[in-house]
Design a protein around this motif. Sequence first.
Motif, short mmCIF file in Angstrom:
data_model
loop_
_atom_site.label_atom_id
_atom_site.label_comp_id
_atom_site.label_asym_id
_atom_site.label_seq_id
_atom_site.Cartn_x
_atom_site.Cartn_y
_atom_site.Cartn_z
N ALA A 184 -3.88 9.39 -3.64
CA ALA A 184 -3.36 8.72 -3.37
C ALA A 184 -3.88 7.67 -2.28
O ALA A 184 -4.41 6.71 -1.70
N CYS A 185 -5.40 9.33 -1.50
CA CYS A 185 -6.04 8.38 -0.59
C CYS A 185 -7.28 7.45 -1.53
O CYS A 185 -7.48 7.54 -2.69
N PRO A 186 -6.94 5.97 -0.62
CA PRO A 186 -8.29 4.42 -1.76
C PRO A 186 -9.63 5.76 -1.42
O PRO A 186 -9.93 4.58 -2.60
N ASN A 187 -9.57 6.39 -0.82
CA ASN A 187 -10.98 7.04 -0.62
C ASN A 187 -11.35 8.21 -1.62
O ASN A 187 -12.54 8.76 -1.77
N GLY A 188 -9.99 8.82 -1.99
CA GLY A 188 -9.87 9.89 -3.14
C GLY A 188 -10.10 11.30 -2.16
O GLY A 188 -10.79 12.24 -3.31
N LEU A 189 -10.00 11.23 -0.75
CA LEU A 189 -10.65 12.14 0.22
C LEU A 189 -9.99 12.82 0.41
O LEU A 189 -9.60 14.35 0.11
N ALA A 190 -9.10 12.12 0.96
CA ALA A 190 -7.80 13.19 1.57
C ALA A 190 -6.70 13.68 0.46
O ALA A 190 -5.94 12.95 0.04
N PRO A 191 -6.34 15.05 1.05
CA PRO A 191 -5.44 15.78 0.16
C PRO A 191 -4.14 14.81 0.40
O PRO A 191 -3.77 15.14 1.19
N THR A 192 -3.22 14.25 -0.45
CA THR A 192 -2.28 13.49 -0.97
C THR A 192 -1.39 13.98 -2.33
O THR A 192 -0.42 14.83 -2.36
N THR A 193 -2.01 13.40 -3.42
CA THR A 193 -1.62 13.30 -4.09
C THR A 193 -1.96 14.89 -4.84
O THR A 193 -0.40 15.48 -5.04
N VAL A 213 1.29 6.49 -7.21
CA VAL A 213 0.47 7.16 -7.55
C VAL A 213 0.44 8.57 -7.58
O VAL A 213 0.76 9.84 -8.49
N GLU A 214 1.75 9.12 -6.59
CA GLU A 214 2.06 10.63 -5.93
C GLU A 214 3.60 11.46 -7.89
O GLU A 214 3.06 12.03 -7.81
N ALA A 215 4.08 9.82 -7.38
CA ALA A 215 4.71 9.88 -8.69
C ALA A 215 4.36 10.03 -10.20
O ALA A 215 5.00 10.93 -10.79
N GLN A 216 3.20 9.89 -10.11
CA GLN A 216 3.05 9.77 -12.02
C GLN A 216 2.24 10.95 -11.63
O GLN A 216 2.26 12.50 -12.51
N GLY A 217 1.41 11.55 -10.17
CA GLY A 217 0.70 13.06 -10.76
C GLY A 217 1.94 13.91 -10.87
O GLY A 217 1.79 14.90 -11.41
N LEU A 218 3.03 13.57 -10.26
CA LEU A 218 4.21 15.04 -10.90
C LEU A 218 5.07 14.52 -12.00
O LEU A 218 5.46 15.55 -12.61
N THR A 219 4.99 13.37 -12.33
CA THR A 219 4.91 13.49 -13.85
C THR A 219 4.51 14.18 -14.54
O THR A 219 4.81 15.76 -15.58
N ALA A 220 3.21 14.02 -14.79
CA ALA A 220 1.79 14.45 -14.86
C ALA A 220 1.69 16.54 -14.91
O ALA A 220 1.83 17.44 -15.75
N LEU A 221 2.47 16.64 -13.82
CA LEU A 221 2.66 18.40 -13.79
C LEU A 221 3.93 18.10 -14.23
O LEU A 221 3.64 19.90 -14.73
N ALA A 222 5.20 18.14 -14.66
CA ALA A 222 6.08 18.58 -14.90
C ALA A 222 5.25 18.46 -16.24
O ALA A 222 6.45 20.01 -17.32
N ASN A 223 5.06 17.52 -17.17
CA ASN A 223 4.19 17.84 -18.41
C ASN A 223 3.65 19.09 -18.68
O ASN A 223 2.76 19.29 -19.92
N SER A 224 3.28 19.63 -17.52
CA SER A 224 1.93 20.18 -17.60
C SER A 224 2.58 22.08 -17.78
O SER A 224 1.67 22.91 -18.34
N LEU A 225 3.67 22.35 -17.46
CA LEU A 225 4.29 23.34 -17.27
C LEU A 225 4.57 24.30 -18.26
O LEU A 225 4.44 23.44 -19.42
N ILE A 260 0.98 -0.70 -0.09
CA ILE A 260 -0.13 0.50 -0.48
C ILE A 260 0.56 1.21 -0.08
O ILE A 260 0.46 2.24 -1.21
N GLY A 261 1.58 1.59 1.14
CA GLY A 261 2.82 2.44 1.23
C GLY A 261 3.13 2.85 -0.29
O GLY A 261 3.51 3.49 -1.76
N LYS A 262 3.71 1.37 -1.14
CA LYS A 262 4.57 1.84 -2.07
C LYS A 262 3.83 2.31 -3.79
O LYS A 262 3.89 2.90 -3.85
N LYS A 263 2.14 1.80 -3.62
CA LYS A 263 0.88 1.76 -4.31
C LYS A 263 1.19 4.10 -3.97
O LYS A 263 0.85 4.24 -5.21
N ALA A 264 0.80 4.53 -2.88
CA ALA A 264 0.37 5.82 -2.36
C ALA A 264 1.66 6.45 -3.05
O ALA A 264 1.60 7.62 -3.81
N ILE A 265 2.95 6.40 -2.98
CA ILE A 265 4.37 7.33 -3.77
C ILE A 265 4.05 6.98 -5.58
O ILE A 265 4.34 7.37 -5.61
#
Length: 236
Positions: free
Chosen positions: A163-172, A28-40, A21-26
Amino acid sequence: MNSAPQKSVKQAQDNSQDVAIGKKAIEVEAQGLTALANSLDSAFADAIETIHHMKGERRGRLIVAGIGKSGHIAKKIVATLASTGTPSHFVHPGEASHGDLGMITEHDVVLMISNSGENPELSDLIQYTRRFDIPLISMTSRQDSSLAKHSDILLLMPSEPEACPNGLAPTTSTTITLALGDAIAVALLERMKLTPEQFGVFHPGGKLGKRLLSVAEVMHKLEDVPMMNSEGTMDQ
Protein backbone atom coordinates in the motif's frame (compact mmCIF):
# COMPACT_ATOMS: atom_id res chain seq x y z
CA MET A 1 -21.28 36.88 12.65
CA ASN A 2 -19.79 33.40 12.97
CA SER A 3 -16.34 33.83 14.48
CA ALA A 4 -15.32 30.16 14.11
CA PRO A 5 -12.20 29.81 11.94
CA GLN A 6 -13.02 28.75 8.42
CA LYS A 7 -10.99 26.05 6.70
CA SER A 8 -8.99 27.34 3.82
CA VAL A 9 -9.57 25.93 0.36
CA LYS A 10 -6.10 24.34 0.45
CA GLN A 11 -6.75 22.67 3.80
CA ALA A 12 -10.02 21.26 2.52
CA GLN A 13 -8.22 19.91 -0.53
CA ASP A 14 -5.52 18.37 1.66
CA ASN A 15 -8.12 16.74 3.89
CA SER A 16 -9.93 15.30 0.90
CA GLN A 17 -6.65 13.96 -0.49
CA ASP A 18 -5.78 12.36 2.86
CA VAL A 19 -9.09 10.49 2.91
CA ALA A 20 -8.60 9.33 -0.67
CA ILE A 21 -5.10 8.06 0.10
CA GLY A 22 -6.36 6.23 3.18
CA LYS A 23 -9.14 4.56 1.21
CA LYS A 24 -6.70 3.56 -1.52
CA ALA A 25 -4.33 1.98 0.99
CA ILE A 26 -7.15 -0.08 2.49
CA GLU A 27 -8.38 -1.11 -0.97
CA VAL A 28 -4.88 -2.27 -1.95
CA GLU A 29 -4.60 -4.35 1.21
CA ALA A 30 -8.13 -5.74 0.71
CA GLN A 31 -7.10 -6.90 -2.76
CA GLY A 32 -4.13 -8.62 -1.18
CA LEU A 33 -6.42 -10.44 1.28
CA THR A 34 -8.64 -11.61 -1.60
CA ALA A 35 -5.58 -12.95 -3.39
CA LEU A 36 -4.54 -14.74 -0.19
CA ALA A 37 -7.94 -16.40 0.20
CA ASN A 38 -7.79 -17.61 -3.39
CA SER A 39 -4.26 -18.95 -2.93
CA LEU A 40 -4.96 -21.37 -0.07
CA ASP A 41 -4.43 -24.97 -1.13
CA SER A 42 -3.49 -28.39 0.21
CA ALA A 43 -0.34 -26.95 1.83
CA PHE A 44 -2.56 -25.04 4.25
CA ALA A 45 -4.40 -28.25 5.14
CA ASP A 46 -1.03 -29.99 5.64
CA ALA A 47 0.08 -27.24 8.01
CA ILE A 48 -3.10 -27.53 10.07
CA GLU A 49 -2.72 -31.31 10.25
CA THR A 50 0.93 -31.03 11.32
CA ILE A 51 0.19 -28.53 14.09
CA HIS A 52 -2.89 -30.44 15.25
CA HIS A 53 -0.89 -33.69 15.34
CA MET A 54 1.77 -31.89 17.41
CA LYS A 55 -0.76 -31.22 20.15
CA GLY A 56 -1.92 -34.83 20.09
CA GLU A 57 0.79 -37.45 19.77
CA ARG A 58 3.87 -35.21 19.81
CA ARG A 59 2.83 -33.16 22.87
CA GLY A 60 4.78 -30.21 21.57
CA ARG A 61 4.31 -26.49 21.01
CA LEU A 62 4.20 -24.26 17.98
CA ILE A 63 7.30 -22.08 17.82
CA VAL A 64 6.78 -18.97 15.69
CA ALA A 65 9.77 -16.95 14.54
CA GLY A 66 10.32 -13.84 12.45
CA ILE A 67 12.57 -10.79 12.22
CA GLY A 68 11.65 -7.12 11.83
CA LYS A 69 8.02 -6.49 10.89
CA SER A 70 7.54 -10.23 10.47
CA GLY A 71 8.64 -10.61 14.08
CA HIS A 72 5.95 -8.22 15.27
CA ILE A 73 3.33 -10.11 13.28
CA ALA A 74 4.68 -13.41 14.64
CA LYS A 75 4.12 -12.22 18.22
CA LYS A 76 0.49 -11.37 17.46
CA ILE A 77 -0.03 -14.76 15.82
CA VAL A 78 1.45 -16.45 18.90
CA ALA A 79 -0.95 -14.51 21.15
CA THR A 80 -3.94 -15.52 19.03
CA LEU A 81 -2.93 -19.19 18.87
CA ALA A 82 -2.19 -19.44 22.58
CA SER A 83 -5.53 -17.85 23.47
CA THR A 84 -7.41 -20.31 21.27
CA GLY A 85 -5.90 -23.49 22.65
CA THR A 86 -2.68 -24.01 20.68
CA PRO A 87 0.40 -23.78 22.97
CA SER A 88 2.68 -21.33 21.16
CA HIS A 89 5.84 -19.35 21.83
CA PHE A 90 7.75 -16.65 19.97
CA VAL A 91 11.47 -17.14 19.43
CA HIS A 92 13.59 -14.29 18.08
CA PRO A 93 15.85 -15.68 15.32
CA GLY A 94 18.74 -13.50 16.40
CA GLU A 95 18.53 -14.62 20.02
CA ALA A 96 18.09 -18.22 18.87
CA SER A 97 21.67 -18.15 17.62
CA HIS A 98 22.87 -17.17 21.09
CA GLY A 99 21.28 -19.89 23.17
CA ASP A 100 17.53 -19.64 22.64
CA LEU A 101 17.63 -22.63 20.31
CA GLY A 102 17.50 -24.59 23.55
CA MET A 103 13.88 -23.44 23.92
CA ILE A 104 12.90 -25.61 20.95
CA THR A 105 12.48 -29.36 21.40
CA GLU A 106 12.15 -32.24 18.95
CA HIS A 107 8.45 -32.46 19.82
CA ASP A 108 7.73 -28.92 18.60
CA VAL A 109 6.77 -27.53 15.21
CA VAL A 110 8.41 -24.34 13.92
CA LEU A 111 6.51 -21.73 11.89
CA MET A 112 8.95 -19.26 10.35
CA ILE A 113 7.81 -15.99 8.78
CA SER A 114 9.76 -13.98 6.22
CA ASN A 115 8.34 -12.15 3.22
CA SER A 116 11.60 -12.47 1.29
CA GLY A 117 12.67 -15.77 2.83
CA GLU A 118 16.28 -14.65 2.74
CA ASN A 119 16.93 -12.98 6.10
CA PRO A 120 20.41 -14.11 7.23
CA GLU A 121 19.25 -14.23 10.87
CA LEU A 122 17.02 -17.19 10.01
CA SER A 123 19.81 -19.52 8.88
CA ASP A 124 20.81 -20.99 12.27
CA LEU A 125 17.20 -21.66 13.19
CA ILE A 126 16.56 -23.32 9.83
CA GLN A 127 19.63 -25.54 10.23
CA TYR A 128 18.56 -26.47 13.76
CA THR A 129 15.19 -27.74 12.56
CA ARG A 130 16.87 -29.75 9.80
CA ARG A 131 19.42 -31.28 12.17
CA PHE A 132 16.82 -32.53 14.67
CA ASP A 133 14.01 -33.32 12.20
CA ILE A 134 11.72 -30.66 13.61
CA PRO A 135 8.84 -29.92 11.20
CA LEU A 136 9.35 -26.52 9.58
CA ILE A 137 6.42 -24.56 8.14
CA SER A 138 7.30 -21.38 6.28
CA MET A 139 5.27 -18.31 5.37
CA THR A 140 6.96 -16.42 2.55
CA SER A 141 6.11 -14.84 -0.79
CA ARG A 142 9.17 -16.23 -2.62
CA GLN A 143 9.00 -19.85 -3.71
CA ASP A 144 12.69 -19.87 -4.70
CA SER A 145 13.94 -18.48 -1.37
CA SER A 146 16.25 -20.34 1.00
CA LEU A 147 13.49 -20.56 3.60
CA ALA A 148 11.02 -22.03 1.13
CA LYS A 149 13.50 -24.61 -0.17
CA HIS A 150 14.33 -25.88 3.32
CA SER A 151 10.74 -26.05 4.57
CA ASP A 152 8.66 -29.17 5.01
CA ILE A 153 5.51 -27.20 4.28
CA LEU A 154 5.46 -23.97 2.28
CA LEU A 155 2.61 -21.53 2.79
CA LEU A 156 3.29 -19.38 -0.25
CA MET A 157 1.79 -15.94 0.19
CA PRO A 158 0.73 -13.96 -2.89
CA SER A 159 3.17 -11.24 -3.88
CA GLU A 160 0.85 -8.25 -3.97
CA PRO A 161 1.73 -4.51 -4.25
CA GLU A 162 2.41 -2.77 -0.97
CA ALA A 163 0.00 0.00 0.00
CA CYS A 164 3.05 2.23 0.44
CA PRO A 165 3.34 4.46 -2.67
CA ASN A 166 7.07 3.73 -2.81
CA GLY A 167 6.43 0.00 -2.62
CA LEU A 168 8.85 -0.27 0.30
CA ALA A 169 7.10 -0.10 3.69
CA PRO A 170 5.64 -3.50 4.64
CA THR A 171 1.89 -2.88 4.55
CA THR A 172 0.01 -5.28 2.29
CA SER A 173 2.53 -8.04 2.99
CA THR A 174 2.19 -7.73 6.77
CA THR A 175 -1.61 -7.60 6.50
CA ILE A 176 -1.56 -10.81 4.44
CA THR A 177 0.76 -12.48 6.94
CA LEU A 178 -1.43 -11.50 9.87
CA ALA A 179 -4.56 -12.77 8.12
CA LEU A 180 -2.88 -16.08 7.29
CA GLY A 181 -1.98 -16.48 10.96
CA ASP A 182 -5.60 -15.82 11.92
CA ALA A 183 -6.74 -18.39 9.36
CA ILE A 184 -4.45 -20.99 10.95
CA ALA A 185 -5.76 -20.19 14.43
CA VAL A 186 -9.42 -20.39 13.35
CA ALA A 187 -8.89 -23.67 11.48
CA LEU A 188 -7.20 -25.17 14.54
CA LEU A 189 -9.88 -24.10 17.00
CA GLU A 190 -12.50 -25.55 14.65
CA ARG A 191 -10.48 -28.79 14.56
CA MET A 192 -10.44 -29.03 18.35
CA LYS A 193 -14.07 -27.85 18.58
CA LEU A 194 -13.17 -25.17 21.10
CA THR A 195 -16.23 -24.22 23.17
CA PRO A 196 -16.91 -20.78 24.70
CA GLU A 197 -16.32 -22.36 28.12
CA GLN A 198 -12.90 -23.63 27.08
CA PHE A 199 -12.12 -20.26 25.50
CA GLY A 200 -13.02 -18.62 28.79
CA VAL A 201 -10.36 -20.65 30.61
CA PHE A 202 -7.71 -18.73 28.66
CA HIS A 203 -9.41 -15.33 29.21
CA PRO A 204 -10.20 -14.98 32.93
CA GLY A 205 -9.40 -11.26 33.02
CA GLY A 206 -10.91 -8.11 31.58
CA LYS A 207 -14.29 -7.50 30.02
CA LEU A 208 -14.09 -10.65 27.90
CA GLY A 209 -13.40 -12.76 30.98
CA LYS A 210 -16.44 -11.33 32.75
CA ARG A 211 -18.67 -12.18 29.78
CA LEU A 212 -17.55 -15.80 29.93
CA LEU A 213 -17.96 -16.30 33.69
CA SER A 214 -20.48 -18.89 34.78
CA VAL A 215 -22.94 -18.31 37.61
CA ALA A 216 -21.28 -21.05 39.66
CA GLU A 217 -17.98 -19.14 39.57
CA VAL A 218 -19.39 -15.99 41.18
CA MET A 219 -22.16 -17.21 43.47
CA HIS A 220 -21.60 -18.00 47.16
CA LYS A 221 -22.44 -21.40 48.55
CA LEU A 222 -25.27 -21.45 51.06
CA GLU A 223 -22.97 -22.37 53.95
CA ASP A 224 -20.78 -19.34 53.15
CA VAL A 225 -23.67 -16.86 53.30
CA PRO A 226 -24.05 -15.14 56.72
CA MET A 227 -27.54 -15.88 58.02
CA MET A 228 -29.41 -13.96 60.74
CA ASN A 229 -32.84 -14.23 62.28
CA SER A 230 -35.09 -11.37 61.20
CA GLU A 231 -35.61 -10.45 64.86
CA GLY A 232 -31.91 -10.09 65.52
CA THR A 233 -30.40 -6.71 66.37
CA MET A 234 -27.90 -4.81 64.21
CA ASP A 235 -25.02 -5.31 66.65
CA GLN A 236 -25.63 -9.08 66.48
